[in-house]
Design an enzyme around this catalytic site. Structure first.
Site, PDB file in Angstrom:
ATOM      1  CG  HIS A 145     -13.990  18.817-135.648  1.00 22.25           C
ATOM      2  ND1 HIS A 145     -14.700  17.842-136.301  1.00 22.25           N
ATOM      3  CD2 HIS A 145     -13.689  19.750-136.586  1.00 22.25           C
ATOM      4  CE1 HIS A 145     -14.818  18.161-137.579  1.00 22.25           C
ATOM      5  NE2 HIS A 145     -14.205  19.327-137.778  1.00 22.25           N
TER       6      HIS A 145
ATOM      7  CG  ASP B  34     -14.996  12.928-127.210  1.00 20.16           C
ATOM      8  OD1 ASP B  34     -14.476  13.638-128.083  1.00 20.16           O
ATOM      9  OD2 ASP B  34     -14.872  11.700-127.154  1.00 20.16           O
TER      10      ASP B  34
HETATM   11  O1  LIG Z   1      -5.245  14.257-135.968  1.00 22.82           O
HETATM   12  P1  LIG Z   1      -4.881  13.581-134.687  1.00 22.82           P
HETATM   13  O2  LIG Z   1      -3.999  14.430-133.818  1.00 22.82           O
HETATM   14  O3  LIG Z   1      -4.317  12.208-134.939  1.00 22.82           O
HETATM   15  O4  LIG Z   1      -6.232  13.332-133.854  1.00 22.82           O
HETATM   16  C1  LIG Z   1      -7.443  12.809-134.420  1.00 22.82           C
HETATM   17  C2  LIG Z   1      -8.602  13.808-134.362  1.00 22.82           C
HETATM   18  O5  LIG Z   1      -9.013  13.946-133.004  1.00 22.82           O
HETATM   19  C3  LIG Z   1      -9.996  14.939-132.698  1.00 22.82           C
HETATM   20  O6  LIG Z   1     -11.332  14.617-133.117  1.00 22.82           O
HETATM   21  C4  LIG Z   1     -12.485  15.395-132.793  1.00 22.82           C
HETATM   22  O7  LIG Z   1     -13.380  15.445-133.876  1.00 22.82           O
HETATM   23  C5  LIG Z   1     -14.451  14.488-133.890  1.00 22.82           C
HETATM   24  C6  LIG Z   1     -15.342  14.765-135.101  1.00 22.82           C
HETATM   25  O8  LIG Z   1     -15.933  16.036-135.019  1.00 22.82           O
HETATM   26  C7  LIG Z   1     -15.252  14.555-132.605  1.00 22.82           C
HETATM   27  O9  LIG Z   1     -16.271  13.542-132.634  1.00 22.82           O
HETATM   28  C8  LIG Z   1     -14.319  14.301-131.422  1.00 22.82           C
HETATM   29  O10 LIG Z   1     -15.062  14.478-130.221  1.00 22.82           O
HETATM   30  C9  LIG Z   1     -13.137  15.274-131.441  1.00 22.82           C
HETATM   31  O11 LIG Z   1     -12.212  14.872-130.417  1.00 22.82           O
HETATM   32  C10 LIG Z   1      -9.522  16.259-133.247  1.00 22.82           C
HETATM   33  O12 LIG Z   1     -10.465  17.276-132.961  1.00 22.82           O
HETATM   34  C11 LIG Z   1      -9.194  16.196-134.719  1.00 22.82           C
HETATM   35  O13 LIG Z   1      -8.663  17.447-135.169  1.00 22.82           O
HETATM   36  C12 LIG Z   1      -8.119  15.147-134.926  1.00 22.82           C
HETATM   37  O14 LIG Z   1      -7.849  14.992-136.311  1.00 22.82           O
HETATM   38  O1  LIG Z   2      -9.001   1.820-134.568  1.00 18.75           O
HETATM   39  C1  LIG Z   2      -9.785   2.715-134.874  1.00 18.75           C
HETATM   40  C2  LIG Z   2     -10.268   3.655-133.918  1.00 18.75           C
HETATM   41  C3  LIG Z   2     -11.175   4.634-134.340  1.00 18.75           C
HETATM   42  N1  LIG Z   2     -11.567   4.708-135.640  1.00 18.75           N
HETATM   43  C4  LIG Z   2     -12.533   5.729-136.076  1.00 18.75           C
HETATM   44  O2  LIG Z   2     -12.076   7.008-135.659  1.00 18.75           O
HETATM   45  C5  LIG Z   2     -13.183   7.860-135.359  1.00 18.75           C
HETATM   46  C6  LIG Z   2     -13.034   8.430-133.956  1.00 18.75           C
HETATM   47  O3  LIG Z   2     -13.863   9.537-133.861  1.00 18.75           O
HETATM   48  P1  LIG Z   2     -14.427  10.105-132.501  1.00 18.75           P
HETATM   49  O4  LIG Z   2     -15.272  11.257-132.847  1.00 18.75           O
HETATM   50  O5  LIG Z   2     -15.098   9.027-131.718  1.00 18.75           O
HETATM   51  O6  LIG Z   2     -13.151  10.556-131.643  1.00 18.75           O
HETATM   52  P2  LIG Z   2     -11.805  11.345-132.012  1.00 18.75           P
HETATM   53  O7  LIG Z   2     -10.767  10.265-132.191  1.00 18.75           O
HETATM   54  O8  LIG Z   2     -12.044  12.110-133.246  1.00 18.75           O
HETATM   55  O9  LIG Z   2     -11.509  12.183-130.805  1.00 18.75           O
HETATM   56  C7  LIG Z   2     -14.437   7.010-135.500  1.00 18.75           C
HETATM   57  O10 LIG Z   2     -15.016   7.245-136.772  1.00 18.75           O
HETATM   58  C8  LIG Z   2     -13.900   5.573-135.402  1.00 18.75           C
HETATM   59  O11 LIG Z   2     -14.695   4.623-136.065  1.00 18.75           O
HETATM   60  C9  LIG Z   2     -11.081   3.806-136.574  1.00 18.75           C
HETATM   61  O12 LIG Z   2     -11.428   3.864-137.751  1.00 18.75           O
HETATM   62  N2  LIG Z   2     -10.217   2.844-136.159  1.00 18.75           N
END
Ligand SMILES: O=P(O)(O)OC[C@H]1O[C@H](O[C@H]2O[C@H](CO)[C@@H](O)[C@H](O)[C@H]2O)[C@H](O)[C@@H](O)[C@@H]1O
Ligand SMILES: O=c1ccn([C@@H]2O[C@H](COP(=O)(O)OP(=O)(O)O)[C@@H](O)[C@H]2O)c(=O)[nH]1
Length: 473
Positions: free
Chosen positions: A155, A361
């Site tokens: 991701h 990202d």
């Molecule tokens: O599980 P956490 O440590 O709390 O973090 C939340 C997630 O963050 C990252 O999200 C990524 O995946 C998104 C969907 O593909 C993408 O849009 C975003 O750019 C990425 O940063 C992380 O990769 C996840 O594993 C985490 O669960």
């Molecule tokens: O207060 C919050 C902040 C973020 N999100 C959700 O978390 C996801 C964030 O995904 P993104 O790919 O933008 O970034 P990531 O946190 O995975 O790096 C999106 O679906 C947001 O709508 C949410 O539900 N509540």
């Protein structure tokens, strides 16, 4: 019939649990709702006792969740995943703190999770493993003799060799990745970086389009940009704002700018605050007429770099408000809390500008959600960083360099003044891509490919020998 088994560190919240704010959980949940299957992942709890898996059924999805011991959480999640891989893969080598025992702990947890999953998996199930916490997972499954088709989706970005070479276990990580049948990336740049890194450490034979042989394994490497569910987002966005927010909306005259991110240094929040400050400095006509809302729930708060960014932002927000606020007007609302996703989509619809400016990202689902939430007859404008995976698809956004505060300020000014006809044109172009590359397309294209690509273990082939995973030299 073969079942889909999804494995990820983060799983969507089960009933009665706090919701996690992250795109991975959102994307997989949307995708599994339709296909059904088993979702295996961490329940977010720490326990020193080896507890049985927590089982839970929600419609056609079975959840099986494990807890982690404190030392596992520290070494596998906090340290190796989030203080080595995450910063390195987001090009922040300055934040990497590598210790050999964390890498060992990371491999150990991967092996343990594979052992816990094995009894739940049937012979013809298809396994789809997600993200950087689980790079060695297929290798661990193969060691246990599992011959299922196993695919992996990353991701986050995959870095070029200048960065990747700095990771001490780089060769081992690449070799273990080759145990997957199919590896999916968010963007072509990530795919190319992976192939380049692999070619630097071993002989790679190109077998055909996107297919390679390395370490005596076949691996297919393709791009699958993750999407959203535009119809359900539209329905959520069209719903009524809760009375308190509706009241606030009516009270606030002027235009609204919104950003929503986990509080992460990869999201470029201080740079964004400074760009907003530059807007107020250089375009004083907007003072008193606009408000900027930054929603940023705390994430990975046990990691030092995340505590540092939180303090930095608090100071920046205070400084900007201290400088520009008047008795009648506060320019910046910084909300360090998690909001329900269904509420966020309604908020997006009422905001004139979506400001999404990560420094790096993998994708950034918020960018797609902001667009999909808009009123087609009077849509807002998306300002998007060139360094988000989403910029490859949303080329009709106002694309910016997040390091260039004058450039972002000028894009904000342009967005705030953009005529309706141009907003509609840009919105339509972005919605075409969002609708075509939605979450169903993402899941189907990955899984159809996983069923079709050459398989690591064709009948008659022997699984890997028992023994530990490769260690750094
Ligand atoms: O599980 P956490 O440590 O709390 O973090 C939340 C997630 O963050 C990252 O999200 C990524 O995946 C998104 C969907 O593909 C993408 O849009 C975003 O750019 C990425 O940063 C992380 O990769 C996840 O594993 C985490 O669960
Ligand atoms: O207060 C919050 C902040 C973020 N999100 C959700 O978390 C996801 C964030 O995904 P993104 O790919 O933008 O970034 P990531 O946190 O995975 O790096 C999106 O679906 C947001 O709508 C949410 O539900 N509540």
């Amino acid at each position: 019939m073969s079942r889909l088994v999804v494995v990820s560190n983060r799983i969507a919240a089960m009933e009665g649990k706090k919701e996690s704010a992250g795109g991975l959980a959102v994307g997989i949940m949307d995708s599994l709702k339709d296909a059904g299957g088993l979702w295996f992942g961490w329940n977010g709890n720490i326990s020193e006792e080896e507890l049985p898996l927590e089982h839970h059924q929600q419609d056609n999805i079975s959840f099986a969740a494990f807890s982690l011991k404190q030392s596992e959480y520290d070494q596998y999640y906090l340290n190796f995943s989030n203080t080595v891989i995450w910063p390195a893969f987001h090009y922040r080598l300055d934040l990497v703190q590598y210790q050999r025992e964390d890498y060992d702990g990371y491999c150990h947890v991967n092996e343990k999770l594979a052992r816990r999953l094995k009894p739940l998996v049937k012979k013809d199930d298809i396994l789809w493993i997600h993200d950087y916490h689980l790079l060695p997972f297929a290798a661990a499954c193969r060691k246990l003799g599992m011959t299922n088709r196993i695919g992996f989706f990353l991701h986050i970005p995959f870095p070029t060799s200048e960065i990747f070479n700095a990771l001490p276990p780089r060769k081992e990580l690449l070799e273990m990745l080759c145990e997957y049948d199919l590896i999916g990336f968010q963007a072509e740049t990530d795919r190319l970086a992976f192939i380049e890194n692999l070619s630097l450490v071993t002989d790679v034979e190109e077998l055909g389009e996107d297919q390679f042989s390395a370490y005596g394994k076949f691996v297919t490497v393709r791009v699958y940009p993750i999407g959203v569910e535009p119809d359900s987002i539209r329905e959520l966005a069209e719903g009524r704002l809760p009375p308190k927010l509706a009241h606030l909306r009516d009270k606030l005259n002027g235009q609204l700018i919104i950003s929503v991110d986990r509080l992460d240094y990869s999201k470029g929040l201080p740079e964004r605050f400074q760009a907003y400050e530059t807007l107020l400095e250089n375009y004083p006509q907007h003072r008193g007429n606009i408000r900027y809302f930054q929603i940023a729930p705390t994430s990975r708060g046990d990691v030092q770099a995340y505590q540092d960014i939180r303090h930095e932002l608090e100071m920046e927000a205070g400084r900007i408000n201290g400088h520009f606020s008047t008795l009648e007007w506060t320019p910046l609302f910084y909300l360090n809390q998690h909001y329900e996703r269904s509420l966020l989509m309604k908020i997006f619809r009422h905001c004139d500008v979506g400001l999404v400016t990560p420094l790096r990202d993998g994708m950034n689902l918020v960018a797609k959600e902001y667009v999909a939430s808009q009123n087609p007859a009077d849509p807002g404008v998306l300002i998007l960083s060139r360094f988000a995976g989403a910029a490859n698809e949303l080329t009709s956004a106002l694309l910016v360099n997040p390091y260039d505060r004058d450039g972002v300020a000028s894009a904000l000014d342009k967005a705030l003044r953009m005529p309706q006809a141009e907003r509609i044109e840009r919105y339509k172009a972005m919605m075409d891509v969002i609708t075509k590359n939605d979450i169903v397309h993402w899941r189907k294209s990955f899984l159809n490919d996983l069923k079709a690509v050459p398989h690591q273990l064709e009948p008659g082939q022997q699984p890997l020998k028992e023994g530990s995973l490769p260690k750094p030299a």
